[in-house]
Design an enzyme around this catalytic site. Structure first.
Site, PDB file in Angstrom:
ATOM      1  N   ASP A  35       0.882  -1.178   0.000  1.00 53.46           N
ATOM      2  CA  ASP A  35       0.000   0.000   0.000  1.00 53.46           C
ATOM      3  C   ASP A  35       0.915   1.221   0.000  1.00 53.46           C
ATOM      4  OD1 ASP A  35      -2.373   1.627   0.399  1.00 53.46           O
ATOM      5  OD2 ASP A  35      -1.802   1.804   2.504  1.00 53.46           O
ATOM      6  N   SER A  36       0.331   2.383  -0.230  1.00 51.48           N
ATOM      7  CA  SER A  36       1.116   3.619  -0.132  1.00 51.48           C
ATOM      8  C   SER A  36       1.656   3.815   1.286  1.00 51.48           C
ATOM      9  CB  SER A  36       0.247   4.821  -0.498  1.00 51.48           C
ATOM     10  OG  SER A  36      -0.804   4.937   0.443  1.00 51.48           O
ATOM     11  N   TYR A  93      -0.494   8.532  -2.081  1.00 53.56           N
ATOM     12  CA  TYR A  93      -0.579   8.372  -3.531  1.00 53.56           C
ATOM     13  C   TYR A  93      -1.744   9.208  -4.083  1.00 53.56           C
ATOM     14  CZ  TYR A  93       2.382   4.069  -3.682  1.00 53.56           C
ATOM     15  OH  TYR A  93       3.398   3.143  -3.624  1.00 53.56           O
ATOM     16  N   GLY A  94      -2.689   9.502  -3.178  1.00 56.40           N
ATOM     17  CA  GLY A  94      -3.964  10.124  -3.569  1.00 56.40           C
ATOM     18  C   GLY A  94      -3.900  11.208  -4.628  1.00 56.40           C
ATOM     19  N   CYS A 149      -4.390  -1.351  -1.951  1.00 55.43           N
ATOM     20  CA  CYS A 149      -4.504   0.103  -2.116  1.00 55.43           C
ATOM     21  C   CYS A 149      -5.434   0.330  -3.300  1.00 55.43           C
ATOM     22  CB  CYS A 149      -3.110   0.671  -2.401  1.00 55.43           C
ATOM     23  SG  CYS A 149      -3.089   2.429  -2.779  1.00 55.43           S
ATOM     24  N   ASN A 150      -6.531   1.014  -3.066  1.00 53.96           N
ATOM     25  CA  ASN A 150      -7.476   1.288  -4.156  1.00 53.96           C
ATOM     26  C   ASN A 150      -6.833   2.174  -5.216  1.00 53.96           C
ATOM     27  OD1 ASN A 150     -10.515   0.537  -3.088  1.00 53.96           O
ATOM     28  ND2 ASN A 150      -9.108   1.031  -1.439  1.00 53.96           N
ATOM     29  N   THR A 151      -6.033   3.133  -4.768  1.00 53.09           N
ATOM     30  CA  THR A 151      -5.440   4.099  -5.698  1.00 53.09           C
ATOM     31  C   THR A 151      -4.450   3.389  -6.628  1.00 53.09           C
ATOM     32  OG1 THR A 151      -5.652   5.701  -3.908  1.00 53.09           O
ATOM     33  CG2 THR A 151      -4.312   6.352  -5.774  1.00 53.09           C
ATOM     34  N   GLU A 170      -1.621   7.617   9.093  1.00 53.78           N
ATOM     35  CA  GLU A 170      -0.162   7.454   9.024  1.00 53.78           C
ATOM     36  C   GLU A 170       0.537   7.994  10.281  1.00 53.78           C
ATOM     37  OE1 GLU A 170       1.916   5.828   6.789  1.00 53.78           O
ATOM     38  OE2 GLU A 170       0.024   5.037   6.055  1.00 53.78           O
ATOM     39  N   CYS A 190     -10.878   3.454   0.303  1.00 46.15           N
ATOM     40  CA  CYS A 190      -9.441   3.625   0.539  1.00 46.15           C
ATOM     41  C   CYS A 190      -9.094   2.760   1.742  1.00 46.15           C
ATOM     42  CB  CYS A 190      -9.121   5.093   0.825  1.00 46.15           C
ATOM     43  SG  CYS A 190      -7.444   5.368   1.446  1.00 46.15           S
ATOM     44  N   THR A 191      -8.003   2.027   1.636  1.00 47.11           N
ATOM     45  CA  THR A 191      -7.700   1.041   2.673  1.00 47.11           C
ATOM     46  C   THR A 191      -7.251   1.662   3.995  1.00 47.11           C
ATOM     47  OG1 THR A 191      -5.472   0.782   1.762  1.00 47.11           O
ATOM     48  CG2 THR A 191      -7.163  -0.759   0.990  1.00 47.11           C
ATOM     49  N   HIS A 192      -6.934   2.951   3.979  1.00 46.15           N
ATOM     50  CA  HIS A 192      -6.629   3.617   5.253  1.00 46.15           C
ATOM     51  C   HIS A 192      -7.896   3.857   6.081  1.00 46.15           C
ATOM     52  CE1 HIS A 192      -2.699   4.597   3.446  1.00 46.15           C
ATOM     53  NE2 HIS A 192      -2.300   4.968   4.655  1.00 46.15           N
TER      54      HIS A 192
HETATM   55  N1  DGL Z   1      -4.595   3.439   1.006  1.00 45.23           N
HETATM   56  C1  DGL Z   1      -4.689   3.936  -0.304  1.00 45.23           C
HETATM   57  C2  DGL Z   1      -5.957   3.601  -1.031  1.00 45.23           C
HETATM   58  O1  DGL Z   1      -6.559   2.608  -0.719  1.00 45.23           O
HETATM   59  C3  DGL Z   1      -4.072   5.212  -0.701  1.00 45.23           C
HETATM   60  C4  DGL Z   1      -4.079   6.369   0.193  1.00 45.23           C
HETATM   61  C5  DGL Z   1      -3.121   7.414  -0.315  1.00 45.23           C
HETATM   62  O2  DGL Z   1      -1.932   7.126  -0.357  1.00 45.23           O
HETATM   63  O3  DGL Z   1      -3.584   8.485  -0.729  1.00 45.23           O
HETATM   64  O4  DGL Z   1      -6.360   4.275  -1.938  1.00 45.23           O
END
Ligand code: DGL
Length: 250
Positions: free
Chosen positions: A8-9, A40-41, A71-73, A150, A182-184
Site C-alpha cells: 500500500d502507499s 498516492y492520492g 490500495c485502491n489508488t 499514518e 481507501c484502505t486507510h
Molecule cells: N490506502 C490507499 C488507497 O486505498 C491510498 C491512500 C493514499 O496514499 O492516498 O487508496
C-alpha cells in the site's frame, strides 16, 4: 505454503491484511508500506505505476509468489500493468464495493469515500456506472484521513472534526450506505460510525478481497496452511507506523 506480498502507499493495507489473516492464517507474508512516497492520492497515474512496478519487483525478489495490491489508488492506476509484467503470478487488487452498497441501500443513495485519484480512475468509474444505475452516488475524498492514520491518530476531537468535514456532504445528501474506497479509512471506522449515527452502514471491500485471494491461490494449486504463519514488515521510510498499526490489528 504461499508467500504473499502485500503493499500500500502506507499502512492502510494492514486493514486488508487483517481480513486476509482471518481466511489465510498460516501463510508467509511480506507487507510493504511505501510511506516515504505516501500519500498516492494526489499523484499522477505514471508516478503510481512506477512505484507499483518497483515495489512488486522488490517483493518478488524477496520470494513473493502472489501479490495483493492493498490500495485502491494503486489498483486503479496500475493493476493492469502489473498483470502484464507478471502474467503468471496471482495479482489481486481492491474492488470498489459499489455493488454490495447498492444492494444494501434502502434509500437508493450511496456515498463513496475514496482518494481523488481513485474517484477519477477508469476502473472506479466503470464499476460505478455498471452497478449504480437508478441510484444516486455521492462521492467525496476523505480529506486528511490518510495523514491521520499514518500518524496513528485514530480518535479524539481533532480526528472527529476531520472526519465530520468529509462525511457531512454525504450525510446531507441522505446516504444510508457508505463505501470505504481507501484502505486507510477502516482505521477511522469507529469515529466515522459515531459521526454518521446508526442509520448509516459502511461497506469495506477487504473481506471479499480476502476470500477472492484464497480462491485464487487454491485454484493456482498452492497447498495452503501447511507451514505456519510468518510476517515481515518493510517500508520505504520508517517501519514505525506499520508496526504500531500491525499491533492494533492482531
Ligand atoms: N490506502 C490507499 C488507497 O486505498 C491510498 C491512500 C493514499 O496514499 O492516498 O487508496
Amino acid at each position: 505454503m504461499a508467500c504473499i506480498g502485500i503493499f500500500d502507499s502506507g499502512s492502510g493495507g494492514l486493514s486488508v491484511l487483517k481480513e486476509i489473516l482471518k481466511v489465510l492464517p498460516s501463510e508467509k507474508y511480506i507487507y510493504f508500506s511505501d510511506d516515504a512516497y505516501c500519500p498516492y492520492g494526489g499523484r499522477s497515474r505514471e508516478y503510481i505505476i512506477d512505484r507499483s512496478l518497483k515495489i512488486v519487483k522488490a517483493l518478488v525478489d524477496k520470494g513473493a509468489q502472489a501479490i495483493v495490491v492493498a490500495c485502491n489508488t494503486a489498483t486503479g492506476a496500475a493493476i493492469q500493468i502489473l498483470r502484464e509484467n507478471w502474467p503468471d503470478m496471482p495479482i489481486i487488487g481492491m474492488e470498489p464495493a459499489i455493488k454490495p452498497a447498492v444492494a444494501l441501500s434502502k434509500k437508493a443513495v450511496v456515498g463513496v469515500l475514496a482518494t481523488e485519484s481513485t474517484l477519477h480512475s477508469d476502473k472506479y468509474i466503470s464499476t460505478r456506472d455498471r452497478y449504480a444505475k437508478g441510484v444516486k452516488v455521492v462521492e467525496h475524498a476523505g480529506e486528511g484521513f490518510v495523514e491521520l492514520v499514518e500518524s496513528v491518530r485514530l480518535e479524539g476531537p481533532e480526528v472527529e472534526a476531520v472526519v465530520k468535514k468529509s462525511l457531512e456532504p454525504l450525510l446531507e445528501a441522505g446516504v444510508d450506505v457508505i463505501v470505504l474506497g481507501c484502505t486507510h479509512y477502516p482505521f477511522l471506522l469507529p469515529v466515522m460510525k459515531s459521526v454518521a449515527g446508526p442509520g448509516v452502514q459502511f461497506v469495506d471491500p477487504a473481506p471479499s478481497v480476502a476470500r477472492h485471494l484464497k480462491e485464487l491461490l487454491e485454484s493456482a494449486g498452492f497447498s495452503l496452511g501447511d507451514t505456519g504463519f510468518s510476517i515481515e514488515i518493510k517500508s520505504s521510510g520508517s517501519d514505525e507506523t506499520a508496526r504500531r498499526l500491525y499491533e492494533s490489528i492482531i
